[in-house]
Design a protein around this motif. Sequence first.
Motif, PDB file in Angstrom:
ATOM      1  N   TYR A 110      -7.766  -3.447   0.976  1.00 37.69           N
ATOM      2  CA  TYR A 110      -6.646  -3.031   0.129  1.00 37.69           C
ATOM      3  C   TYR A 110      -5.542  -2.345   0.930  1.00 37.69           C
ATOM      4  CZ  TYR A 110      -8.559   1.667   0.572  1.00 37.69           C
ATOM      5  OH  TYR A 110      -9.001   2.861   1.084  1.00 37.69           O
ATOM      6  N   ARG A 111      -5.817  -1.986   2.167  1.00 38.65           N
ATOM      7  CA  ARG A 111      -4.804  -1.306   2.982  1.00 38.65           C
ATOM      8  C   ARG A 111      -3.726  -2.264   3.504  1.00 38.65           C
ATOM      9  NH1 ARG A 111      -9.598   0.970   4.613  1.00 38.65           N
ATOM     10  NH2 ARG A 111      -9.825   3.186   4.136  1.00 38.65           N
ATOM     11  N   PHE A 112      -3.939  -3.553   3.332  1.00 38.96           N
ATOM     12  CA  PHE A 112      -3.017  -4.542   3.893  1.00 38.96           C
ATOM     13  C   PHE A 112      -2.442  -5.448   2.807  1.00 38.96           C
ATOM     14  CE2 PHE A 112      -5.991  -3.380   7.161  1.00 38.96           C
ATOM     15  CZ  PHE A 112      -5.228  -3.302   8.311  1.00 38.96           C
ATOM     16  N   ALA A 113      -1.154  -5.756   2.912  1.00 36.10           N
ATOM     17  CA  ALA A 113      -0.588  -6.825   2.083  1.00 36.10           C
ATOM     18  C   ALA A 113      -1.140  -8.146   2.608  1.00 36.10           C
ATOM     19  CB  ALA A 113       0.930  -6.809   2.187  1.00 36.10           C
ATOM     20  N   PRO A 114      -1.370  -9.130   1.729  1.00 41.88           N
ATOM     21  CA  PRO A 114      -1.934 -10.398   2.219  1.00 41.88           C
ATOM     22  C   PRO A 114      -0.932 -11.159   3.086  1.00 41.88           C
ATOM     23  CG  PRO A 114      -1.277 -10.597  -0.072  1.00 41.88           C
ATOM     24  CD  PRO A 114      -1.096  -9.154   0.291  1.00 41.88           C
ATOM     25  N   ALA A 115      -1.472 -12.005   3.946  1.00 37.97           N
ATOM     26  CA  ALA A 115      -0.650 -12.880   4.786  1.00 37.97           C
ATOM     27  C   ALA A 115      -1.405 -14.191   4.943  1.00 37.97           C
ATOM     28  CB  ALA A 115      -0.420 -12.234   6.150  1.00 37.97           C
ATOM     29  N   SER A 158      12.318  -6.130   5.018  1.00 43.29           N
ATOM     30  CA  SER A 158      11.366  -7.160   4.594  1.00 43.29           C
ATOM     31  C   SER A 158      10.027  -6.550   4.198  1.00 43.29           C
ATOM     32  CB  SER A 158      11.152  -8.182   5.708  1.00 43.29           C
ATOM     33  OG  SER A 158      10.598  -7.564   6.835  1.00 43.29           O
ATOM     34  N   GLU A 159       9.774  -5.334   4.603  1.00 43.48           N
ATOM     35  CA  GLU A 159       8.541  -4.647   4.167  1.00 43.48           C
ATOM     36  C   GLU A 159       8.822  -3.174   4.019  1.00 43.48           C
ATOM     37  OE1 GLU A 159       4.456  -5.427   5.852  1.00 43.48           O
ATOM     38  OE2 GLU A 159       4.630  -3.300   6.300  1.00 43.48           O
ATOM     39  N   HIS A 160       8.361  -2.622   2.937  1.00 44.64           N
ATOM     40  CA  HIS A 160       8.439  -1.189   2.688  1.00 44.64           C
ATOM     41  C   HIS A 160       7.059  -0.805   2.169  1.00 44.64           C
ATOM     42  CE1 HIS A 160      10.623   2.349   0.454  1.00 44.64           C
ATOM     43  NE2 HIS A 160       9.524   2.725   1.076  1.00 44.64           N
ATOM     44  N   LYS A 161       6.301  -0.111   2.998  1.00 45.36           N
ATOM     45  CA  LYS A 161       4.905   0.165   2.658  1.00 45.36           C
ATOM     46  C   LYS A 161       4.673   1.668   2.639  1.00 45.36           C
ATOM     47  CE  LYS A 161       0.358  -1.166   4.544  1.00 45.36           C
ATOM     48  NZ  LYS A 161      -0.272  -2.045   5.532  1.00 45.36           N
ATOM     49  N   VAL A 162       4.056   2.170   1.595  1.00 42.64           N
ATOM     50  CA  VAL A 162       3.655   3.581   1.572  1.00 42.64           C
ATOM     51  C   VAL A 162       2.180   3.636   1.198  1.00 42.64           C
ATOM     52  CG1 VAL A 162       5.900   4.546   0.948  1.00 42.64           C
ATOM     53  CG2 VAL A 162       4.317   3.887  -0.839  1.00 42.64           C
ATOM     54  N   SER A 163       1.495   4.623   1.695  1.00 44.08           N
ATOM     55  CA  SER A 163       0.077   4.701   1.374  1.00 44.08           C
ATOM     56  C   SER A 163      -0.422   6.125   1.482  1.00 44.08           C
ATOM     57  CB  SER A 163      -0.726   3.831   2.339  1.00 44.08           C
ATOM     58  OG  SER A 163      -0.659   4.386   3.633  1.00 44.08           O
ATOM     59  N   SER A 164      -1.505   6.366   0.779  1.00 46.87           N
ATOM     60  CA  SER A 164      -2.213   7.635   0.947  1.00 46.87           C
ATOM     61  C   SER A 164      -3.690   7.317   0.861  1.00 46.87           C
ATOM     62  CB  SER A 164      -1.809   8.618  -0.140  1.00 46.87           C
ATOM     63  OG  SER A 164      -2.047   8.068  -1.411  1.00 46.87           O
ATOM     64  N   SER A 165      -4.470   7.886   1.744  1.00 43.99           N
ATOM     65  CA  SER A 165      -5.899   7.596   1.717  1.00 43.99           C
ATOM     66  C   SER A 165      -6.697   8.825   2.150  1.00 43.99           C
ATOM     67  CB  SER A 165      -6.224   6.420   2.637  1.00 43.99           C
ATOM     68  OG  SER A 165      -5.889   6.733   3.964  1.00 43.99           O
ATOM     69  N   ASN A 198      -4.675  10.375   5.325  1.00 45.86           N
ATOM     70  CA  ASN A 198      -3.536   9.762   6.019  1.00 45.86           C
ATOM     71  C   ASN A 198      -2.492   9.307   5.014  1.00 45.86           C
ATOM     72  OD1 ASN A 198      -2.252   7.008   7.288  1.00 45.86           O
ATOM     73  ND2 ASN A 198      -2.545   8.619   8.796  1.00 45.86           N
ATOM     74  N   SER A 199      -1.250   9.602   5.319  1.00 47.14           N
ATOM     75  CA  SER A 199      -0.124   9.077   4.529  1.00 47.14           C
ATOM     76  C   SER A 199       0.764   8.302   5.479  1.00 47.14           C
ATOM     77  CB  SER A 199       0.696  10.205   3.918  1.00 47.14           C
ATOM     78  OG  SER A 199      -0.100  10.935   3.050  1.00 47.14           O
ATOM     79  N   LEU A 200       1.117   7.119   5.074  1.00 46.17           N
ATOM     80  CA  LEU A 200       1.867   6.239   5.968  1.00 46.17           C
ATOM     81  C   LEU A 200       3.114   5.706   5.275  1.00 46.17           C
ATOM     82  CD1 LEU A 200       1.593   4.576   8.756  1.00 46.17           C
ATOM     83  CD2 LEU A 200       0.775   2.737   7.291  1.00 46.17           C
ATOM     84  N   TYR A 251       4.981  -2.580  -0.340  1.00 46.37           N
ATOM     85  CA  TYR A 251       3.527  -2.453  -0.464  1.00 46.37           C
ATOM     86  C   TYR A 251       3.097  -0.995  -0.392  1.00 46.37           C
ATOM     87  CZ  TYR A 251      -1.333  -3.867  -0.201  1.00 46.37           C
ATOM     88  OH  TYR A 251      -2.656  -4.061  -0.490  1.00 46.37           O
ATOM     89  N   GLY A 252       2.118  -0.647  -1.195  1.00 50.19           N
ATOM     90  CA  GLY A 252       1.555   0.693  -1.134  1.00 50.19           C
ATOM     91  C   GLY A 252       0.086   0.650  -1.504  1.00 50.19           C
ATOM     92  N   TYR A 253      -0.667   1.646  -1.064  1.00 51.18           N
ATOM     93  CA  TYR A 253      -2.078   1.686  -1.468  1.00 51.18           C
ATOM     94  C   TYR A 253      -2.551   3.121  -1.643  1.00 51.18           C
ATOM     95  CZ  TYR A 253      -3.287   2.532   3.487  1.00 51.18           C
ATOM     96  OH  TYR A 253      -3.387   3.036   4.754  1.00 51.18           O
ATOM     97  N   THR A 254      -3.652   3.245  -2.357  1.00 53.48           N
ATOM     98  CA  THR A 254      -4.203   4.563  -2.637  1.00 53.48           C
ATOM     99  C   THR A 254      -5.694   4.441  -2.923  1.00 53.48           C
ATOM    100  OG1 THR A 254      -4.059   6.498  -4.107  1.00 53.48           O
ATOM    101  CG2 THR A 254      -3.621   4.354  -5.100  1.00 53.48           C
ATOM    102  N   ASN A 255      -6.404   5.576  -2.853  1.00 50.69           N
ATOM    103  CA  ASN A 255      -7.820   5.605  -3.243  1.00 50.69           C
ATOM    104  C   ASN A 255      -7.991   6.036  -4.709  1.00 50.69           C
ATOM    105  OD1 ASN A 255      -8.202   7.224  -0.169  1.00 50.69           O
ATOM    106  ND2 ASN A 255      -8.978   5.172  -0.551  1.00 50.69           N
ATOM    107  N   ILE A 256      -6.918   6.452  -5.341  1.00 47.43           N
ATOM    108  CA  ILE A 256      -7.034   7.079  -6.669  1.00 47.43           C
ATOM    109  C   ILE A 256      -6.675   6.062  -7.751  1.00 47.43           C
ATOM    110  CG2 ILE A 256      -6.249   9.015  -8.089  1.00 47.43           C
ATOM    111  CD1 ILE A 256      -5.322  10.318  -5.403  1.00 47.43           C
TER     112      ILE A 256
END
Lengths: 462, 446
Positions: free
Chosen positions: A338-343, B42-49, B29-31, A65-70
């Motif tokens: 959007y910052r979270f994967a659903p569960a 089971s989870e690999h998450k990357v983010s930038s905000s 923030n980058s995570l 999972y990943g997220y962004t504002n762009i």
Amino acid sequence: MLLDKNIAQLVLDHALSRGADFAEIFVEKTNIQKATVLSQKVHEIGGGIDFGLGIRMIYGHRVLYGYTNIPTSEELLRIVSLISEREKSTRKHEFLDFTLKPTVDIHPVVTPLGSDLELDSKISYLHDIDKAARSVSEMINQVTVSSLEKRQEIEIFNTEGLQSFDTRNYIRIVASSIAEKNGEQSEGYEGPGALAGFEFTKSVSAQALGAKVAEQALIKLGADPCPAGKMPVIIDNGFGGVIFHEACGHLLETTSVQKKASVFWDKMDQQIASPVVSAVDDGTIKNEWGSINIDDEGMETQKTQLIKDGMLTSFLVDKIGAMRTGFDRTGSGRRQSYRFAPASRMRNTFIEAGDSSLEEMVASIDKGIYCKKMGGGSVQPGTGEFNFAAQESYLIENGKITKPLKSATLIGTGPEVLQKISMVGNNFELAAGMCGSVSGAVPTTVGQPALKIDEILVGGQA
Amino acid sequence: MEDYRNIVEDVLKIAKSKGVDADCILNTNSLLSLKSEDQELSEHKVSSSLVLGVRVIKDKRVGTSYSESWDKESLGQMVDSAIGFSKYTKEEPLETIDLKRADFLEGTIDKVYKEDDSSLEEKIKFCLSLESEVKKKDSAVKSTPYNNLSRSESENLYGNSLGTFCGQKTRSFSCFTSALIEKENQQSMHYHVSVGRKLSELNLSEVVEESYLHANKLLGAGPIETGHYDVIFKTDELADLFSCFSGLLSGHSAMNDTNPWKNKVGEVLAMSEFSLLDDPSFEKGFSYTKFDNEGELTGKTTLIENGKLETFYHNSKTSKFFKVPNTFHAARSARGSLGVSGSNQIILPGSTSESELKKDRYFEVVKMQGLFSGADSVSGNFSFGASGYLKEGDNILTPAAGITISGNFFELLKEIKMMGSTTHSNNSRGFFSPAIRFGGLKIAGK
């Protein structure tokens, strides 16, 4: 639409080219406005816009999972490449063209955030609650009233060809008061909410809400300490449903079940509660706080019978939960943003009404506690150990409610308490709350009629 | 940081063009977050905000707004919204933006922004071992349902319309794991956390050992006899207890008449050996910050000394309200309005040795549930689900679970029996305290 369809196609096809079995883009734009009246004046008004995109890739049962504002294709392709950096597999699936799945709006809204309704009239309503609370007693020395309005637009694309869009309007009014007498202070609190616009306030009388939070604070002043130990307890309707939410609801989410981190993981079609208990999780109740049109994976919401006459009949199942457990999805994939994967998460979860009256329940107890208003709580999913606070409670002696008590905590384990429910009332009611879990805080409704539990551990100071 | 500074400057220019005082906060923030299940990731998450928040003051009225978009149009809308909101708020003559500093204040230091010298593969290996090492301990470990390794990098910028600018970058790692043990239809679970500025600073063996140790010892534990017991909280539980009542130290809530201690400055509220400090630069602390959210340099503050409440956490507004010195604890997230918050909290050590402190029978709390729902910050009453050990010295007499521990926080501070002489840290290294023996708390069990 929040994201160009061609960008979505490019990004999801890139995800499939990296060997993913499934990929999804969740786009969200949320307008928020909050106003607070404190000390009889407008203390704060603020708001803003949240916007972002979450990308989920599934390989077998693994989630990336990943997220962004762009929202550019370059950024989204970068995120896909980054989260799948270690994957060695190559394309297994071809991209399917998107088919727009229209969302049926079963929760119509009259005055959403952004409509013409002036802020003045909203603030006037908050002032009315403040006045109502203060008018109850001179001992009410502080009142805080807030309104929170949210308009969440979501768009979902996935590699199965789904394109779906929905708008959710939320409103919550939160009122609290502090009463003081001879240096002792106590607090009252209520927080009604709905999946609706500001028209919801027409159903929440400012006078009644103000009076309610004031009376809650006043009743606890000078109250006796709550007795401690195991005893029979009546948990009244509405927010009393937090017991089922914490003690049982979380254990029925496949988020716990799929890891066998729920005591109910292998109990399908078995008796897990007293035969007087039937329970439901229903996302379809019109304009209810925990309702939705579609879940955050794009599936239409539904009414799910969890327990029927004490038998376990369904779990709450999201996409990954369905893949891991084999149970059908129940439209329960939810996330805060959007910052979270659903569960798998609850919606409006409640124990259905029975036929006992509150008076009959009280009359059946020699010494016990009547919890009129419950506070929050939590559960440890692995073991089902839960606790929750009694915000307003009374002593029952010889079949009668005799005096108010100070705050107390009820603790136990889910499976044990479900077996000890001996009477189910006929005064069903729902109440709004926020539920925090792996996919963030989501609006959920708890509910029940009054329940009599034959024995539960009460933590008091007496 | 330079690019982000331009965004903040753009916001302040727009505000100036509209004739309002303003300050702006920018948080990025980058995570990276990893979880393991059945020895697979089971989870690999990357983010930038990125989120921007503006506060404007127009005609002595304050308005705030925020945005997660930073194109020129969005920045203009954000400022307009804040100005629009300000028309409805009451006059706040004490809330002003008046810090003027010529030079950019750089808050980033090596201690909080160490180079990440670990590869993704090393991080994944570490994450998988959070699960495998616990399972190796005992065949009764059914699973480690909750485990995680994460790296968080953030950058915070503050700027105001008088030219004050400051910025700070931080990088942190954290990990936790859990042990769910099952034997003869009885279950027990415990988890433990570790934090560091580099992967190599995380304590893998400690999180594994502690998770397993307490899950194993508490397996099959039941309630103890209802009654009053002397109680010692593990440092993490003590930190949690204090966090439930953190509003008592807030000048902001005192100003708003929601703090029961609002008129208690100068009064003795705790046992005479009890002193509490806040120190953002504390050497061992993890909550370092060079400047607060009004751009002011932070420093050490004595909140309670020898049992006497000396001051609250203050910002420029609350200090003006109470006519006391500012303690430079202004807090404002990009999404919020001005308030106060603490950093590293330090309870000073007392005079009693740990062996003396643990003499005779006492109850050691190792886990609490229902923290915030079970605490009433106005009346001070609390009642939590708990588990732990009935002990004498370091000997466990009996493990206990399924109990509640209840009391009143205000009375608790006065009923401290002994303060230990050795300082311990909680897992997240933001709270430091000696062991404290509290007298006569009510435990409800059998």
